[in-house]
Design an enzyme around this catalytic site. Structure first.
Site, PDB file in Angstrom:
ATOM      1  N   ARG A  45     -10.120 -11.473   2.171  1.00  0.00           N
ATOM      2  CA  ARG A  45     -10.968 -12.529   1.588  1.00  0.00           C
ATOM      3  C   ARG A  45     -10.429 -13.948   1.789  1.00  0.00           C
ATOM      4  O   ARG A  45     -10.854 -14.868   1.862  1.00  0.00           O
ATOM      5  CB  ARG A  45     -11.331 -12.282   0.126  1.00  0.00           C
ATOM      6  CG  ARG A  45     -10.209 -12.186  -0.799  1.00  0.00           C
ATOM      7  CD  ARG A  45     -10.498 -11.431  -2.153  1.00  0.00           C
ATOM      8  NE  ARG A  45     -10.791 -10.108  -2.107  1.00  0.00           N
ATOM      9  CZ  ARG A  45     -10.905  -9.264  -2.921  1.00  0.00           C
ATOM     10  NH1 ARG A  45     -11.397  -9.771  -4.178  1.00  0.00           N
ATOM     11  NH2 ARG A  45     -11.248  -7.926  -2.804  1.00  0.00           N
ATOM     12  N   LYS A  70       0.796  -1.288  -0.241  1.00  0.00           N
ATOM     13  CA  LYS A  70       0.081  -0.167   0.140  1.00  0.00           C
ATOM     14  C   LYS A  70       0.823   1.272  -0.091  1.00  0.00           C
ATOM     15  O   LYS A  70       1.932   1.146   0.627  1.00  0.00           O
ATOM     16  CB  LYS A  70      -0.941   0.097   1.292  1.00  0.00           C
ATOM     17  CG  LYS A  70      -2.206  -0.777   1.240  1.00  0.00           C
ATOM     18  CD  LYS A  70      -2.967  -0.854   2.610  1.00  0.00           C
ATOM     19  CE  LYS A  70      -3.896  -1.779   2.455  1.00  0.00           C
ATOM     20  NZ  LYS A  70      -4.925  -1.812   1.678  1.00  0.00           N
TER      21      LYS A  70
END
Ligand code: BES
Ligand code: MG
Ligand code: ZN
Length: 492
Positions: A348, A274
């Site tokens: 996920r 990120k």
């Protein structure tokens, strides 16, 4: 801080501050307005008129009483149009009153809520809402600073004798919800260096009236939770844990509900790193886990009639020579292979194994709650949680509970049309889809791991963390969905 009820006339009670409410209108109405005005020899209405105070929602006026009534100060709070009155207006009012009381350093206050006889049917709900707003707005994260001393000791809420038991219960309920929410906020606000997976385990083990079971790394490997493990590969010094928390009611359980919370204690993105700005708040990536721990911390007081099992696949998402690479393939516990094209879509992966594990116990309903996608923040902002489900009734029930607590959930479709975007040329699935509808494709990914069980997915990426304070929710971790899930469980 104590919240109590009294059945006396509020105008006769001695306190540092008396609060009375009124509605919007040309003429200020509210049953205590006239009474106080006559004690103040008309000064109240005169001032309100001169300052064009019209009782709008959020409007308030402070007066010094000069001994005309036993309360030293008076605060008149507007609740807006009577026809549009809702519980949220009272939560906001609670927060406003708390803020004002602390500003004038009041030690004890009296709140005259029974200000309008037309509202007596909703009085208990209004009282609880006032108490919620009041209590929730007192939150401060003071782990690393000297806590400010609580000056306010007591808030007395007046009511009629026949409602006293119910009102007292409402205050108790608000206090329970505060405790669960505050714990969730504390967990989110604690930085990733101090709130590691091992620390989440400690928090889970503290819970009263809950059976906690923890699986360490060797057990997670043995269970073949390969998707969850792939995320944990980059953390050699802070190992992952799989946490289970179980509650069973004393009478026969009506249903069994499983709740999975995303527990990524810090999300750097992994090798799909990120940018620094996006990483700043990534200690909030265990917001789902914080919510389930907050909920489980109060469940033995809430006493729902259903059994509740909560699961957290707790890990960091870090970089190391051992971390997974973009393009690596892992095998989830259910046997499906996943091509991990973006290591930042890690939530996920952890949820896939947690959902599969939870589903093996055959719950009636399954819910997961996760800070899952930046796309959800883009779509819905920080006031709406994204909701997706394979069962409309379940999602409608959650939406309705969110409505009661003003933690709004907005439905998004699990659009079949987009499922093919998750196809991989070399594995059963890939962990990212195209550039659009990122929240939905994340939901579709999760759906592959829940079988036929009735399941709902709540994306709290926008709602778990506030950059700006709002009424009774300060900046930082919000503890979102603790109250909504508490209400949801109470509907069975
Ligand atoms: N934890 C983030 C999602 C997130 C973003 C939470 C902003 C709170 C605020 C999640 O793990 C993530 O990084 N998602 C990626 C998915 C993408 C790579 C498909 C995202 O949203 O960018
Ligand atoms: Mg990520
Ligand atoms: Zn994440």
């Amino acid at each position: 801080m104590k919240l109590t009820t009294k059945t006396l006339n509020p105008l006769r009670l001695k306190s540092d501050l008396l609060i009375i409410c009124c509605h919007e209108g040309k003429q200020i109405k509210g049953s205590y307005i006239d009474a106080v005005d006559s004690k103040l020899k008309g000064a109240l209405k005169k001032v309100l008129k001169r300052e064009e105070f019209c009782g709008k929602r959020g409007e308030s006026k402070h007066l010094y009483t000069h001994g005309a009534i036993p309360a030293q100060d008076l605060l008149v709070v507007g609740l807006g149009d009577k026809k549009k009155l809702d519980v949220e207006a009272l939560r906001e009012c609670g927060a406003l009153v708390q803020g004002f009381a602390s500003k004038i350093k009041a030690k004890n206050i009296v709140f005259a809520l029974d200000y309008d006889k037309d509202l007596s049917t909703g009085l208990v709900a209004y009282t609880q809402a006032f108490a919620e707003g009041f209590l929730l707005s007192t939150y401060k994260f003071s782990r690393y600073i000297k806590p400010t001393k609580q000056i306010l000791k007591e808030c007395v809420i007046t009511c009629k004798e026949k409602q006293r038991t119910k009102v007292a219960k409402a205050l108790q309920q608000a206090t329970i919800l505060r405790d669960g929410t505050f714990l969730a906020r504390d967990l989110v606000n604690t930085p990733g260096g101090d709130l590691t997976p091992a620390q989440l385990v400690k928090e889970a083990r503290k819970l009263k009236g809950v059976r906690t079971r923890v699986h360490a790394l060797p057990a997670i490997k043995k269970m073949k939770m390969g998707a969850f493990l792939s995320v944990a590969l980059g953390s050699t010094k802070t190992p992952p844990y799989f946490i289970e928390m179980h509650y069973t009611p004393t009478s026969k359980a009506k249903k069994h509900i499983a709740i999975v919370g995303k527990g990524v204690t810090f999300d750097t993105g992994g090798y799909s790193l990120k940018p620094p700005k996006s990483m700043e708040t990534m200690k909030c990536d265990m917001g789902g886990a914080a919510t389930v721990i907050g909920l489980m911390s109060i469940i033995s007081k809430l006493k729902p009639k259903v059994s509740v099992s909560c699961y957290i696949a707790a890990t960091e998402n870090m970089i190391d020579g051992t971390a997974q690479r973009p393009g690596d393939v892992c095998r989830a516990m259910n046997g499906k292979t996943i091509e991990v094209l973006n290591t930042d879509a890690e939530g996920r992966l952890t949820l896939a194994d947690a959902l599969h594990y939870a589903n093996k116990k055959k719950p009636d309903y399954m819910i997961d709650i996760a800070t899952l996608t930046g796309a959800c923040v883009v779509a819905l902002g920080c006031r709406y949680t994204g909701g997706m489900s394979n069962n409309k009734d379940l999602l409608d029930k959650l939406i309705a509970s969110g409505e009661v607590q003003n933690e709004k959930i907005w439905p998004l479709p699990l659009a079949e049309e987009y499922r093919e975007e998750l196809k991989s040329p070399i594995a059963d699935l890939k962990n990212i889809a195209g550039p659009y509808a990122g929240t939905i494709t994340a939901g579709l990914f999760l759906e592959s791991f829940v079988g036929k069980t009735k399941w709902a997915h709540l994306d709290i990426a926008g709602t778990a963390w506030f950059d700006k304070p709002m009424a009774y929710v300060p900046r930082g971790g919000t503890g979102v969905m603790v109250r909504t899930l508490a209400h949801f469980l109470s509907t069975f």
